[in-house]
Design an enzyme around this catalytic site. Structure first.
Site, short mmCIF file in Angstrom:
data_model
loop_
_atom_site.label_atom_id
_atom_site.label_comp_id
_atom_site.label_asym_id
_atom_site.label_seq_id
_atom_site.Cartn_x
_atom_site.Cartn_y
_atom_site.Cartn_z
N TYR A 144 -9.11 56.09 58.66
CA TYR A 144 -8.61 54.75 58.33
C TYR A 144 -8.08 54.05 59.58
CZ TYR A 144 -5.92 51.17 55.75
OH TYR A 144 -5.40 49.99 55.27
N LYS A 148 -10.04 51.03 61.45
CA LYS A 148 -9.47 49.67 61.52
C LYS A 148 -9.28 49.23 62.98
CE LYS A 148 -8.61 48.49 57.14
NZ LYS A 148 -8.98 47.22 56.51
N ARG A 185 -0.17 55.48 46.27
CA ARG A 185 0.79 54.91 47.21
C ARG A 185 2.18 54.97 46.60
NH1 ARG A 185 -2.49 49.67 49.40
NH2 ARG A 185 -3.59 49.91 47.43
P1 NAD Z 1 -7.70 48.37 47.28
O1 NAD Z 1 -8.19 49.75 47.41
O2 NAD Z 1 -7.02 47.96 46.01
O3 NAD Z 1 -8.86 47.31 47.53
C1 NAD Z 1 -9.97 47.55 48.35
C2 NAD Z 1 -11.21 46.96 47.68
O4 NAD Z 1 -12.33 47.15 48.53
C3 NAD Z 1 -11.54 47.63 46.34
O5 NAD Z 1 -11.85 46.66 45.38
C4 NAD Z 1 -12.74 48.50 46.68
O6 NAD Z 1 -13.56 48.76 45.55
C5 NAD Z 1 -13.42 47.68 47.75
N1 NAD Z 1 -14.28 48.45 48.66
C6 NAD Z 1 -13.97 49.62 49.28
N2 NAD Z 1 -15.01 50.02 50.05
C7 NAD Z 1 -15.98 49.07 49.90
C8 NAD Z 1 -17.29 48.93 50.43
N3 NAD Z 1 -17.82 49.83 51.27
N4 NAD Z 1 -18.01 47.83 50.07
C9 NAD Z 1 -17.51 46.92 49.20
N5 NAD Z 1 -16.29 47.02 48.66
C10 NAD Z 1 -15.52 48.09 49.02
O7 NAD Z 1 -6.72 48.11 48.52
P2 NAD Z 1 -5.79 46.88 48.87
O8 NAD Z 1 -4.40 47.35 48.93
O9 NAD Z 1 -6.12 45.71 48.02
O10 NAD Z 1 -6.24 46.59 50.37
C11 NAD Z 1 -7.14 45.54 50.69
C12 NAD Z 1 -7.32 45.43 52.20
O11 NAD Z 1 -6.06 45.19 52.83
C13 NAD Z 1 -7.89 46.70 52.83
O12 NAD Z 1 -8.80 46.33 53.85
C14 NAD Z 1 -6.68 47.37 53.43
O13 NAD Z 1 -7.01 48.17 54.54
C15 NAD Z 1 -5.83 46.18 53.83
N6 NAD Z 1 -4.40 46.56 53.87
C16 NAD Z 1 -3.69 46.72 52.72
C17 NAD Z 1 -2.37 47.13 52.79
C18 NAD Z 1 -1.53 47.34 51.56
O14 NAD Z 1 -0.38 47.80 51.67
N7 NAD Z 1 -2.00 47.00 50.37
C19 NAD Z 1 -1.77 47.37 54.03
C20 NAD Z 1 -2.55 47.22 55.18
C21 NAD Z 1 -3.86 46.79 55.09
N1 UDP Z 2 5.34 58.94 49.60
C1 UDP Z 2 6.26 59.66 48.84
N2 UDP Z 2 5.92 59.96 47.55
C2 UDP Z 2 4.75 59.56 46.99
C3 UDP Z 2 3.84 58.81 47.76
C4 UDP Z 2 4.16 58.52 49.08
O1 UDP Z 2 7.35 60.02 49.31
O2 UDP Z 2 4.53 59.87 45.79
C5 UDP Z 2 5.72 58.60 50.99
C6 UDP Z 2 4.64 58.89 52.03
O3 UDP Z 2 4.74 60.21 52.48
C7 UDP Z 2 4.99 57.86 53.10
C8 UDP Z 2 5.57 56.67 52.32
O4 UDP Z 2 5.92 57.20 51.03
O5 UDP Z 2 6.00 58.36 53.94
C9 UDP Z 2 4.59 55.53 52.13
O6 UDP Z 2 3.39 56.07 51.61
P1 UDP Z 2 2.14 55.17 51.18
O7 UDP Z 2 1.03 56.10 50.87
O8 UDP Z 2 2.56 54.20 50.15
O9 UDP Z 2 1.81 54.29 52.48
P2 UDP Z 2 1.56 54.65 54.02
O10 UDP Z 2 2.01 56.06 54.31
O11 UDP Z 2 0.11 54.46 54.24
O12 UDP Z 2 2.41 53.67 54.73
#
Ligand code: NAD
Ligand code: UDP
Length: 313
Positions: A144, A148, A185
């Site tokens: 990931y 990215k 998450r």
């Molecule tokens: P999510 O998993 O809910 O959404 C991702 C979407 O992309 C899903 O609908 C999935 O089916 C689709 N997808 C995955 N692989 C695909 C592919 N190969 N082709 C077409 N569709 C595909 O996640 P999210 O939280 O909504 O995240 C959306 C975007 O924002 C992602 O790019 C993620 O990296 C970025 N992002 C999110 C967060 C967060 O905290 N939510 C933080 C940092 C970055």
């Molecule tokens: N985490 C946790 N319990 C859970 C899921 C996640 O304590 O059931 C912790 C995880 O280890 C991390 C933080 O919560 O330290 C955030 O995790 P998340 O997967 O939401 O996001 P990311 O690590 O990608 O920021």
């Protein structure tokens, strides 16, 4: 009216973005392969005159005449992106190449949903955009994080070499309604566990920190970024700087749900960053005074109410 492509539009963030862009009077093409997204997330948009849904995987080329592309397709939860790590890298890297190729052909402006994960386990705190990060290239999170990072490189090089109009945002932990209940998450896990009266699973000792942003604040920042002048390409951090430990988050969710859940401690996953907090000075300056408006307690209340309804269905 603009014609806008949202990849990953059936996912958590993408579905909120599609809704917002439609409400502003645009035509929206939502593209998704439904790996982690679902039709349920966009069901309420299906009858909209200017909404179109395409099942497609961005690792394959796609052609459509569009004015703007928001590239959000990529699983974001560690559980999901580690399920098939090679596919995760392909989605970020080949997906970026395909979408940038499309942007180049049709002269569309394209915004990349990058992530705070490009900073890895940061040694600089809070993290400004100028920080290059501390990322393990061969660990469980690398598919990931490095995917990215490579996507950001591709965006910059298509901009330099081919004059593609690009924007890069680095999104920090975001939560809200339409997160998948089995997403893995932390916010969705804790809320679902609290509502079911199950143990709240803290990984490690719970002193690691994150800064949580409500999804509406992210969507506002994202749309503002797309509409900045062409010369401002980012990357720009979009997040809420209020930082919490996972123990504090668990306490807040237990209080708000009135749950009798107890806390249980599980091993900390590999390479789990110890701290994370965005420096949002650049966003405030360039995005017309944007800053997060929704505090953790209010954001959690609406997310809890969403999961409460979902779990009782
Ligand atoms: P999510 O998993 O809910 O959404 C991702 C979407 O992309 C899903 O609908 C999935 O089916 C689709 N997808 C995955 N692989 C695909 C592919 N190969 N082709 C077409 N569709 C595909 O996640 P999210 O939280 O909504 O995240 C959306 C975007 O924002 C992602 O790019 C993620 O990296 C970025 N992002 C999110 C967060 C967060 O905290 N939510 C933080 C940092 C970055
Ligand atoms: N985490 C946790 N319990 C859970 C899921 C996640 O304590 O059931 C912790 C995880 O280890 C991390 C933080 O919560 O330290 C955030 O995790 P998340 O997967 O939401 O996001 P990311 O690590 O990608 O920021």
């Amino acid at each position: 009216m603009k014609r806008i492509l949202v990849t990953g539009g059936a996912g958590f963030v993408g579905s909120h973005l599609c809704e917002r862009l439609l409400n502003e009077g645009n035509e929206v093409i939502c593209l998704d392969n439904y790996f982690t997204g679902s039709k349920q997330n966009i069901e309420h948009l299906m009858d909209h005159h200017y909404f179109e849904l395409v099942r497609h995987d961005i690792t394959n080329p796609f052609m459509a005449e569009v004015d703007e592309i928001y590239n959000f397709a990529c699983p974001a939860s560690p559980v999901h992106y580690q399920y098939n790590p090679i596919k995760t890298t392909k989605t970020s890297v080949m997906g970026a190449i395909n979408m940038l190729g499309l942007a180049k052909r049709v002269k569309a402006k394209i915004l990349q949903a990058s992530t705070s994960e490009v900073y890895g386990d940061p040694t600089v705190h809070p993290q400004p955009e100028s920080y290059w990060g501390n990322v393990n290239p061969i660990g469980t999170r690398s598919c990931y994080d490095e995917g990215k990072r490579c996507a950001e490189t591709l965006f910059m090089d298509y901009h330099k070499e081919n004059k593609v109009k690009i924007k890069i945002i680095r999104i920090f932990n975001t939560y809200g309604p339409r997160m998948h209940p089995k997403d893995g998450r932390v916010v969705s896990n804790f809320i679902v566990q609290a509502l079911r009266g199950e143990d709240i699973t803290i990984f490690g000792d719970g002193t690691q920190t994150r800064s949580f942003q409500y999804v509406d604040d992210l969507v506002e920042g994202t749309v503002r970024m797309m509409n900045t002048r062409d010369s401002f390409i980012g990357p720009v951090n979009i997040g809420n700087p209020t930082e919490f430990t996972m123990l504090q988050l668990a306490d807040e969710i237990i209080n708000l749900t009135g749950s009798k859940s107890k806390i249980t401690y599980l091993p900390l996953p590999d390479d789990d960053p110890m701290q994370r907090q965005p420096d949002i000075d650049l966003a405030k300056k360039e995005l017309d005074g944007w800053e997060p408006k929704i505090n953790l307690s209010d954001g959690l209340k609406s997310t809890i109410s969403y999961f409460d309804t979902l779990l009782s269905q």
